[in-house]
Design an enzyme around this catalytic site. Structure first.
Site, PDB file in Angstrom:
ATOM      1  N   GLU A 142       0.737  -1.437   0.079  1.00 47.95           N
ATOM      2  CA  GLU A 142      -0.066   0.094  -0.232  1.00 47.95           C
ATOM      3  C   GLU A 142       0.944   1.212  -0.013  1.00 47.95           C
ATOM      4  O   GLU A 142       0.894   2.040   1.013  1.00 47.95           O
ATOM      5  CB  GLU A 142      -0.986  -0.095   1.319  1.00 47.95           C
ATOM      6  CG  GLU A 142      -2.184  -1.049   1.170  1.00 47.95           C
ATOM      7  CD  GLU A 142      -3.137  -0.933   2.051  1.00 47.95           C
ATOM      8  OE1 GLU A 142      -2.918  -0.167   3.196  1.00 47.95           O
ATOM      9  OE2 GLU A 142      -4.357  -1.364   1.941  1.00 47.95           O
ATOM     10  N   GLU A 312      -6.451  -7.596  -1.106  1.00 47.91           N
ATOM     11  CA  GLU A 312      -6.775  -7.941   0.439  1.00 47.91           C
ATOM     12  C   GLU A 312      -8.310  -7.589   0.491  1.00 47.91           C
ATOM     13  O   GLU A 312      -8.989  -6.335   0.102  1.00 47.91           O
ATOM     14  CB  GLU A 312      -6.376  -6.764   1.393  1.00 47.91           C
ATOM     15  CG  GLU A 312      -4.730  -7.019   1.511  1.00 47.91           C
ATOM     16  CD  GLU A 312      -4.162  -6.021   2.548  1.00 47.91           C
ATOM     17  OE1 GLU A 312      -4.953  -5.191   3.157  1.00 47.91           O
ATOM     18  OE2 GLU A 312      -3.037  -5.948   2.406  1.00 47.91           O
TER      19      GLU A 312
HETATM   20  C1  GLA Z   1      -4.273  -2.660   4.897  1.00 44.52           C
HETATM   21  C2  GLA Z   1      -2.912  -3.101   4.938  1.00 44.52           C
HETATM   22  C3  GLA Z   1      -2.665  -4.237   6.019  1.00 44.52           C
HETATM   23  C4  GLA Z   1      -3.679  -4.124   7.105  1.00 44.52           C
HETATM   24  C5  GLA Z   1      -5.062  -3.852   6.514  1.00 44.52           C
HETATM   25  C6  GLA Z   1      -5.999  -3.828   7.746  1.00 44.52           C
HETATM   26  O1  GLA Z   1      -4.851  -2.895   3.757  1.00 44.52           O
HETATM   27  O2  GLA Z   1      -2.543  -3.313   3.677  1.00 44.52           O
HETATM   28  O3  GLA Z   1      -1.472  -4.438   5.994  1.00 44.52           O
HETATM   29  O4  GLA Z   1      -3.345  -3.126   7.595  1.00 44.52           O
HETATM   30  O5  GLA Z   1      -5.212  -2.780   6.020  1.00 44.52           O
HETATM   31  O6  GLA Z   1      -7.212  -3.500   7.357  1.00 44.52           O
HETATM   32  C1  GLA Z   2      -5.717   3.013   6.817  1.00 42.43           C
HETATM   33  C2  GLA Z   2      -5.826   2.543   5.469  1.00 42.43           C
HETATM   34  C3  GLA Z   2      -6.685   1.222   5.538  1.00 42.43           C
HETATM   35  C4  GLA Z   2      -5.788   0.369   6.493  1.00 42.43           C
HETATM   36  C5  GLA Z   2      -5.849   0.975   7.657  1.00 42.43           C
HETATM   37  C6  GLA Z   2      -4.934  -0.226   8.542  1.00 42.43           C
HETATM   38  O1  GLA Z   2      -6.841   3.736   7.381  1.00 42.43           O
HETATM   39  O2  GLA Z   2      -6.704   3.473   4.674  1.00 42.43           O
HETATM   40  O3  GLA Z   2      -6.624   0.860   4.015  1.00 42.43           O
HETATM   41  O4  GLA Z   2      -4.495   0.173   5.798  1.00 42.43           O
HETATM   42  O5  GLA Z   2      -5.199   2.134   7.719  1.00 42.43           O
HETATM   43  O6  GLA Z   2      -4.388   0.660   9.817  1.00 42.43           O
END
Ligand code: GLA
Ligand code: GLA
Length: 703
Positions: A142, A312
């Site tokens: 991400e 995911e």
């Molecule tokens: C994101 C991240 C994951 C995890 C999830 C939790 O999508 O990529 O590592 O933190 O959020 O919802």
């Molecule tokens: C943020 C992102 C989510 C996820 C969370 C996890 O809010 O937007 O997609 O990764 O953090 O902590």
């Protein structure tokens, strides 16, 4: 279409791995994503590597007939590395350094971090080159999550200056392009230009746009560094990245150019709370908004076409939105099918087990912390089974392109001119209207070849070059149908107004100019009335759309030249009676320019007229929260509401994927109509898949 899951073997005793991995295979999962965030475990001290645990987990995945998808661990540089090379850390605009103790604390432009990245990526990819059980790699995790695309450290300042010098050549060109005579903002050299730090008043919009472009380009370069190393180690691997939902600061089209497939992370009940325009309804808190999620599916799918993955998928309740209600019963299956309807070739759930430690203890997995099945497990298993039965689904063949432009987003973000003017929300207003008729959409950049689309929708294409205007004009002249939204053609490529009227180089094509614009709070009247007289645009004048409709936030008073008036303002204010929506025939095609941000009824009237003119078959207007998608021989009906739906005219015995338990429905005796042989039923938060393309005239009945 396949399914998979994300697993962190390093969080669990090794004696439990076999049981966990066997249960994944039992659920029909085929991919196991591992190793992201594992740098500290893989290399506990500089140069001391421990691959044993990952070797073993990969073998187990292979033994159970599944494939591993590995991730480079660069989203979490370990403490020893941060201490050795503290310059890798990001800085906020005010100079505050982002500390170790969370994740994504590194800077994309850090020369030290790029060296360390190359070192760890080489090392881990070398280790698994030629492994029969590793299908491919995800770069990092991400990019940009937690507001990390834009950093303001010294490395970034240096890189920004180089980026500017490459783009503008000499400083006078930059001064000219931005218009730096305003408030004495001229620079004497590139060395003088800093990242936009804290200032008393707002920043120069051209400088902000430049910084947004530069920061996005920095991520593109950083991703490319990793992608090249992965391919060098084993050219048979795919390289992907997991992008984020409704994510504004990174140009995903640009990053995707270095990927083999695009993936993203979908958390529907979180997104309707932390990145939504308005307050989430009870149904949305249980299942999310299908258009909000759908637009991301279509954006990321369109970036490379296919294969397209959801890396995911929300597995149950999560930990990060303001509130974390349990998803509706069956929602984890619904989301997988909704992704499939939008072209997903694989859906991987995040995560396998609720973890015992760290920041995400309140995040569900498919299994509970003790390893037993949680709510999402049965849903995931059912989705896997249903996907297998659908066999191969072809790509999505969308007749409509919605133009989504990151540069326009960044420009509007710098000068929204109304607190609630959000580019993404405006985009969703138009997108939702087309999807509300069951029509598939590609979400494309302005540079895309439009010739294959029967219709194009371009809401707020704010920055328009002469070249883009020419291409759009050719498209229409050749028979294309275009719907423009407000604030189109306002600025040049540097975020400066033009001396000519708006929509700038599109004025001839639109056949009208913008005389005035205004931004309006809800307490001012915002209504338009359909113009009297016959319509010659091929749309049905009596298509049921109400003669009056409402809009929000933005209004442009149009001066038609060649164009005909479609709607005029009906307000107690200076706009009353002036044109708000116009249409113009050019060559074999036609353009509609909508000068307001339409509320759903107006957006639907404009979208259905566009589809009709373009000869695209569409469904009856679908209820909110219910969406239909056609892909490769099957029609999905996805229900993001808590109501049971009926599909009159659809024989329940002909479904490729059934939903409601028919016996239970009949026994309940609460729906005489539900028992009919020609009416299929979709349960709450449910989905059915119908054989063939059934979108045309499809009708969905609510209770
Ligand atoms: C994101 C991240 C994951 C995890 C999830 C939790 O999508 O990529 O590592 O933190 O959020 O919802
Ligand atoms: C943020 C992102 C989510 C996820 C969370 C996890 O809010 O937007 O997609 O990764 O953090 O902590």
């Amino acid at each position: 279409m396949r399914t998979g899951v994300c697993y962190f073997p390093e969080h669990w005793p090794s004696e439990e791995w076999e049981r966990d991995i066997a249960a994944m295979a039992d659920a029909g999962l085929e991919y196991v994503r591992m190793a992201e965030f594992s740098w500290g475990v893989l290399e506990p001290e500089r140069g001391e590597f421990d691959f044993g645990w990952l070797d073993e987990a990969i073998e187990l995945v292979g033994d159970h007939g599944m494939e591993a998808v590995l991730c480079t661990p660069t989203a979490t540089p370990p403490k020893w590395l941060v201490d050795e090379r503290p310059s890798i850390r990001q800085e906020e605009p005010d100079g505050t350094v982002r500390q170790h103790g969370s994740r994504r604390h590194y800077c994309f432009n850090s020369t030290a971090y790029r060296e360390e990245t190359a070192r760890i990526v080489e090392r881990v990819t070398e280790r698994y080159a030629d492994s029969p059980h590793v299908a491919g790699w995800q770069t990092d995790n991400e990019f940009g999550c937690h507001r990390t695309v834009r950093c303001y450290c010294d490395d970034c300042a240096e890189a920004f200056r180089t980026w500017l010098a490459d783009r503008y050549g000499d400083i006078d060109r930059l001064n000219e392009a931005w218009g730096n005579a305003f408030w004495s903002q001229q620079y004497g050299s590139f060395e003088e230009v800093d990242p936009p730090g804290p200032t008393p008043a707002e920043h120069h919009p051209s400088r902000l746009l430049a910084y947004a472009r530069f920061a996005s380009d920095s991520v593109v370069e950083y991703n490319r560094l990793q992608a090249d190393l992965i391919r060098e180690a084993d050219p048979n691997w795919f390289v992907t990245h997991n992008f984020m939902g409704r994510f504004p600061t990174l140009n995903a089209y640009d990053v995707s150019a270095d990927l083999d497939r695009v993936a993203w992370d979908s958390y529907p009940t979180g997104f309707v709370q932390d990145r939504y325009d308005g307050e989430a309804s009870p149904d949305q808190l249980r299942a999310g908004d299908p258009d909000q999620v759908g637009m991301d599916h279509d954006l990321y799918r369109s970036a490379l076409d296919r294969p397209f993955w959801v890396m995911e998928q929300q597995p149950g309740d999560v930990n990060w939105p303001p509130h974390c209600p349990q998803p509706g019963e069956g929602a984890m299956r619904l989301w997988a099918h909704h992704a499939a309807a939008h072209g997903a070739d694989a859906v991987l759930y995040f995560r396998w087990r609720r973890c015992l430690e760290g920041q995400e203890q309140y995040h569900a997995g498919l299994r509970k912390a003790d390893g037993s099945p949680d709510r999402g497990y049965a849903d995931a298993a059912r989705a896997s089974e249903e996907f297998a039965a659908l066999d191969s689904a072809d790509h999505v063949d969308a007749p409509v392109a919605v133009v989504f432009d990151y540069d326009s987003l960044w420009a509007l973000d710098a000068q929204p001119h109304a607190p609630e003017f959000d580019y993404w929300a405006l985009q969703e207003a138009f997108y939702g209207a087309v999807r509300g008729r069951g029509v598939q959409v590609d979400v494309v950049p302005p540079s895309a070849d439009l010739s294959g689309y029967a219709a194009v929708v371009a809401p707020a294409l704010h920055l328009v070059t002469e070249d883009l205007a020419d291409r759009l004009t050719d498209y229409v002249a050749g028979g294309g149908e275009v719907l423009f939204g407000p604030r189109t053609g306002v600025k040049d490529a540097e975020n400066k107004l033009r001396p000519t009227s708006q929509p700038g180089p599109l004025t001839d094509l639109v056949g009208a100019a913008v005389d005035q614009h205004e931004s309006l709070p809800r307490r001012l009247e915002t209504a338009v009335r359909r113009a009297d007289g016959p319509t010659d645009d091929g749309s049905d004048a009596d298509d049921g759309a109400a003669p009056s409709a409402s809009f929000r936030t933005w209004a442009e008073w149009l001066d038609p030249d060649a164009a005909e008036v479609r709607y005029t303002y009906e307000v107690d204010g200076p706009a009353d009676g002036r044109p708000a929506v116009v249409a113009n025939a050019v060559g074999d095609g036609r353009v509609t320019y909508c000068g307001v941000w339409p509320d759903p009824d107006l957006a639907d009237a404009l979208a259905s007229a566009l589809l009709g003119r373009a000869g695209i078959r569409y469904a009856d207007r679908l209820p909110d929260g219910v969406r239909v998608g056609y892909r490769g021989g099957h029609t999905w009906v996805t229900n993001f509401t808590g109501d049971r739906l009926r599909l009159p005219g659809i024989d329940p015995d002909s479904l490729a994927v059934d939903d409601a338990d028919r016996d239970a429905v009949d026994a309940a005796g609460d729906g005489g109509e539900d028992s009919r042989a020609d009416t299929a039923v979709v349960g709450s938060y449910g989905v059915v898949v119908i054989e063939g393309d059934r979108v045309d005239g499809l009708r969905v009945a609510q209770p």
